[in-house]
Design an enzyme around this catalytic site. Structure first.
Site, mmCIF file in Angstrom:
data_model
loop_
_atom_site.group_PDB
_atom_site.id
_atom_site.type_symbol
_atom_site.label_atom_id
_atom_site.label_comp_id
_atom_site.label_asym_id
_atom_site.label_seq_id
_atom_site.Cartn_x
_atom_site.Cartn_y
_atom_site.Cartn_z
ATOM 1 C CG HIS A 261 -2.114 0.897 0.999
ATOM 2 N ND1 HIS A 261 -2.081 2.254 1.204
ATOM 3 C CD2 HIS A 261 -3.343 0.608 0.530
ATOM 4 C CE1 HIS A 261 -3.251 2.753 0.875
ATOM 5 N NE2 HIS A 261 -4.037 1.793 0.464
ATOM 6 C CG ASP A 312 -8.387 -4.541 -3.426
ATOM 7 O OD1 ASP A 312 -9.621 -4.477 -3.378
ATOM 8 O OD2 ASP A 312 -7.665 -3.611 -3.835
HETATM 9 N N1 CMC Z 1 3.842 -7.523 -4.856
HETATM 10 C C1 CMC Z 1 5.177 -7.566 -5.019
HETATM 11 N N2 CMC Z 1 5.974 -6.517 -4.817
HETATM 12 C C2 CMC Z 1 5.394 -5.376 -4.414
HETATM 13 C C3 CMC Z 1 4.018 -5.266 -4.211
HETATM 14 C C4 CMC Z 1 3.240 -6.410 -4.458
HETATM 15 N N3 CMC Z 1 1.914 -6.370 -4.297
HETATM 16 N N4 CMC Z 1 3.708 -4.013 -3.803
HETATM 17 C C5 CMC Z 1 4.859 -3.358 -3.739
HETATM 18 N N5 CMC Z 1 5.880 -4.172 -4.116
HETATM 19 C C6 CMC Z 1 7.285 -3.849 -4.160
HETATM 20 C C7 CMC Z 1 7.614 -3.124 -5.456
HETATM 21 O O1 CMC Z 1 7.967 -4.018 -6.495
HETATM 22 C C8 CMC Z 1 8.761 -2.268 -5.031
HETATM 23 O O2 CMC Z 1 9.911 -3.087 -4.929
HETATM 24 P P1 CMC Z 1 11.354 -2.523 -5.395
HETATM 25 O O3 CMC Z 1 11.607 -1.335 -4.527
HETATM 26 O O4 CMC Z 1 12.248 -3.690 -5.181
HETATM 27 O O5 CMC Z 1 11.166 -2.148 -6.840
HETATM 28 C C9 CMC Z 1 8.408 -1.870 -3.594
HETATM 29 O O6 CMC Z 1 7.545 -2.916 -3.129
HETATM 30 C C10 CMC Z 1 7.688 -0.546 -3.494
HETATM 31 O O7 CMC Z 1 6.609 -0.562 -4.422
HETATM 32 P P2 CMC Z 1 5.979 0.736 -5.086
HETATM 33 O O8 CMC Z 1 5.330 0.350 -6.355
HETATM 34 O O9 CMC Z 1 6.977 1.853 -5.125
HETATM 35 O O10 CMC Z 1 4.916 1.147 -4.015
HETATM 36 P P3 CMC Z 1 3.624 1.974 -4.324
HETATM 37 O O11 CMC Z 1 3.383 2.806 -3.150
HETATM 38 O O12 CMC Z 1 3.663 2.688 -5.614
HETATM 39 O O13 CMC Z 1 2.581 0.780 -4.506
HETATM 40 C C11 CMC Z 1 0.647 -0.405 -4.734
HETATM 41 C C12 CMC Z 1 1.368 0.666 -3.920
HETATM 42 C C13 CMC Z 1 -0.707 -0.667 -4.097
HETATM 43 C C14 CMC Z 1 0.440 0.118 -6.172
HETATM 44 C C15 CMC Z 1 1.488 -1.693 -4.763
HETATM 45 O O14 CMC Z 1 1.716 -2.154 -3.467
HETATM 46 C C16 CMC Z 1 0.847 -2.772 -5.625
HETATM 47 O O15 CMC Z 1 1.044 -2.790 -6.846
HETATM 48 N N6 CMC Z 1 0.090 -3.713 -4.999
HETATM 49 C C17 CMC Z 1 -0.633 -4.732 -5.744
HETATM 50 C C18 CMC Z 1 -1.955 -4.184 -6.259
HETATM 51 C C19 CMC Z 1 -2.964 -4.009 -5.152
HETATM 52 O O16 CMC Z 1 -3.127 -4.890 -4.322
HETATM 53 N N7 CMC Z 1 -3.670 -2.883 -5.195
HETATM 54 C C20 CMC Z 1 -4.702 -2.557 -4.204
HETATM 55 C C21 CMC Z 1 -4.250 -1.436 -3.338
HETATM 56 S S1 CMC Z 1 -5.263 -1.149 -1.887
HETATM 57 C C22 CMC Z 1 -6.874 -0.891 -2.427
HETATM 58 C C23 CMC Z 1 -7.049 0.069 -3.518
HETATM 59 O O17 CMC Z 1 -6.515 1.167 -3.504
HETATM 60 O O18 CMC Z 1 -7.799 -0.262 -4.420
#
Ligand code: CMC
Length: 376
Positions: A261, A312
């Protein structure tokens, strides 16, 4: 990608506006709606009360709540020609596309509610009442179920179940959906709410703002994640295979849906509550398969990446056990979040400032225009 100096990619940590609606404490894992902790609301409240709270900033009296319930019952029905349009959409359509199109079309039938800058709560109530009907109308036609009736005696949660599976939920099922609706109703400046506020900040109308929001929620990094979680569970199949499949995905740098998140650095409090409901519904149905698979996936992802589940992860297991089709999970999310979207739009109108950030230009500035005949 490396962040250029002075650029906050994804607007991470940027404080864009002041709001009284929702507070997330990402370090403590707390979520507050208008001053009330989500854990108290999930334990004691209901979706209608929470929608009222988000719109008016205070809990309703018994009479106000009864009035809102009555209004939802009255506002569920759609204009007949919109029903015809929804029923003639291709049955293989993505239900989020249907929802986005139908919300936009609804405005054509309700010019008063859809006036730009209208500050009335009537449009917010109308949209909140109408979203389950839109989804139900589409789904029932493609699934060959009988046409939907407004059923004003049902709560929003019970109506949603009836609309999507054509039976009344048990008390436990209705409560599980009610809790899911409470938990999804708002989440500060998440991407879809931000999209709604950006649209409203141009003094566009509520229906346009909600149309923007539905399109934004659809993406798998946002509301679309709950559907992908169920695809993952189906791919894994049995708990014995969970470790290997998740390891493979992580080795390929794939994202595991339902984890991570932008704001929470600890477990999302909504996931904590939904995990318990997933267990309860699994026990009531005598089917613990999803719950056990999710627990296993959770253990592997936490051990390997230190990531916590988000809202989710567990919601889809509950919906699936009620017999709801997977591609309706994100529309269910929308049926709840519409209360938050509309509350934010109304707040935006009260304290309007055009939302218009700037970009750091990194392209050239001194190219010479060549006539088309001279271009090779
Ligand atoms: N699976 C694997 N790795 C992950 C995940 C994940 N679900 N989420 C974050 N990471 C890793 C990412 O690859 C990165 O690693 P590195 O620094 O080695 O490249 C690190 O964690 C930081 O990720 P980020 O993309 O910079 O973090 P963010 O704040 O942009 O991401 C997020 C937030 C929700 C987009 C992400 O956690 C994600 O893609 N999660 C999966 C999709 C998901 O479950 N979405 C629902 C979110 S909550 C409800 C909603 O808003 O709808």
């Amino acid at each position: 990608m490396v962040e250029a100096p002075g650029v906050q990619r994804g607007l991470e940590d940027v404080v864009a506006l002041e709001s009284r609606i929702c507070f997330i404490d990402g370090l403590q894992g707390r979520l507050i709606y208008q001053g009330y902790d989500i854990r108290d609301l999930a334990a004691q409240s209901n979706f209608e009360e929470v929608a009222y709270l988000l719109w008016y900033g205070r809990l309703p009296t018994a009479a106000q709540l009864a009035e809102l319930r009555e209004r939802f019952g009255l506002l569920r029905a759609l204009p007949p020609s919109l029903v015809d349009r929804i029923e003639s959409m291709p049955p293989e359509s993505n239900p989020m596309d249907v929802l986005r199109t139908a919300v936009s079309a609804l405005a054509l039938f309700e010019p008063e509610e859809a006036k730009p800058g209208a500050s009335s709560i009537g449009g917010a109530q109308r949209l909140t009442a109408a979203l389950p009907t839109i989804i139900g109308t589409f789904h029932r036609r493609r699934a060959g179920l009988p046409p939907l009736r407004a059923r004003p005696e049902l709560s929003q949660a019970a109506y949603l179940v009836y609309a999507l599976v054509d039976r009344d939920p048990t008390e436990l099922e209705a409560r599980a959906i009610d809790v899911a609706l409470i938990l999804h109703a708002d989440h500060e400046l998440n991407a879809s709410t931000f999209a709604a506020r950006v649209t409203a900040s141009t003094l566009s109308d509520l229906y346009s703002a909600v149309t923007s929001a539905v399109g934004t929620l659809k993406g798998p990094l946002h509301g679309g994640a709950n559907e992908r979680v169920m695809e993952l569970l189906n791919e894994i199949g049995t708990t014995e295979l969970a470790e290997a499949i998740i390891q493979e995905k992580l080795a390929r740098h794939e994202r595991i849906m339902g984890f991570g998140h932008r704001v929470y650095k600890v477990e999302d409090p909504r996931a904590t509550i939904l995990r318990e409901w997933s267990r309860q519904i699994g026990e009531a149905k005598g089917n613990m398969r999803y719950f056990e698979l999710l627990r296993k996936v959770e253990a592997v992802v936490h051990r390997e990446k230190g990531l916590y589940p988000n809202v989710d992860l567990y919601s889809g297991s509950i919906y699936s056990l009620l017999g709801i089709a997977h591609d309706l999970f994100t529309p269910i999310f929308a049926s709840s979040r519409v209360a938050g979207w509309t509350a934010h739009v109304l707040e935006e109108y009260q304290d309007l400032r055009l939302i218009r950030p700037t970009a750091k230009y990194v392209g050239p500035t001194d190219l010479t225009y060549e006539p088309i005949a001279a271009r090779g």
